[in-house]
Write an enzyme that holds these catalytic residues in place. Sequence first.
Site, mmCIF file in Angstrom:
data_model
loop_
_atom_site.group_PDB
_atom_site.id
_atom_site.type_symbol
_atom_site.label_atom_id
_atom_site.label_comp_id
_atom_site.label_asym_id
_atom_site.label_seq_id
_atom_site.Cartn_x
_atom_site.Cartn_y
_atom_site.Cartn_z
ATOM 1 N N HIS A 152 0.483 -1.569 -0.284
ATOM 2 C CA HIS A 152 0.013 -0.093 -0.357
ATOM 3 C C HIS A 152 0.591 1.483 0.146
ATOM 4 C CE1 HIS A 152 -2.540 3.228 0.956
ATOM 5 N NE2 HIS A 152 -3.977 2.122 0.661
ATOM 6 N N GLU A 207 -4.337 1.869 -7.148
ATOM 7 C CA GLU A 207 -4.715 3.153 -6.218
ATOM 8 C C GLU A 207 -2.964 4.626 -6.339
ATOM 9 O OE1 GLU A 207 -6.687 1.667 -2.561
ATOM 10 O OE2 GLU A 207 -4.917 1.806 -2.304
#
Length: 232
Positions: A85, A157
């Site tokens: 992430h 993302e």
Amino acid sequence: MIVALNNKCNLKKDEYLEYINQLDSISSSSQLIICPTFLNVGMKEVHNVKLGAQNVSAKEQGAHTGEVSSDQLKSYGVQYTIVGHSERRESQKETNAEVHEKLVRLFEQDITPILCIGESLEERQANQVEKVLEEELTTAIEGLTEEQKERLIIAYEPIWAIGTGVIPTNEEIRDVFLFIKKYLPTSKILYGGSANDENIDTLKEIKEIDGYLLGGLSLKIEKLKVFLSKCE
Ligand code: PGA
């Protein structure tokens, strides 16, 4: 659709128990994956919701204070784990090489990784989106078997879209998805970054999207229900 819920560092014990009771009441044709903070992993099973984690150690079990290994996750019933992430890449200085090790550890335990990739605003403005994504992807998947590559889930993302309320245009998202498919033609690809119950109307026009990774919205059950109903 696959809808992964990234709770991030939110929800204390009691709050989480209340939260998963509410989650339990949701009926959706999408495959929900709950990724709570480590302390809440394995707290209680949720009907029809798969269990995920937000991170894993690149190392095997042993003298690594503060780490959680893939076999420990497995023993708690974790089936999916978010890897790489951007918040970890930034604050924990997680490298592409470490991300690769984490994928290997997860596959050793038969856990499906959800690999996050994405560019910063500066990189997009400098026309470096493909360069950044290529680096993140190729290092991470190097040496994986065809079967592992097929199983790997990618979450695109864009860093500038996470928690900002701003999302890329459908064309920008589609371009990136097609780029990812050059490397991983059969992997499922999720979109993440400010996806919500309103912009889902636009996002769902993108037929290449296999699902979503939700941060903020994962904590707002009523809005999440609207989102899921619109996904169908
Ligand atoms: P967001 O977060 O939905 O709050 O933008 C997504 C993520 O960081 O996974």
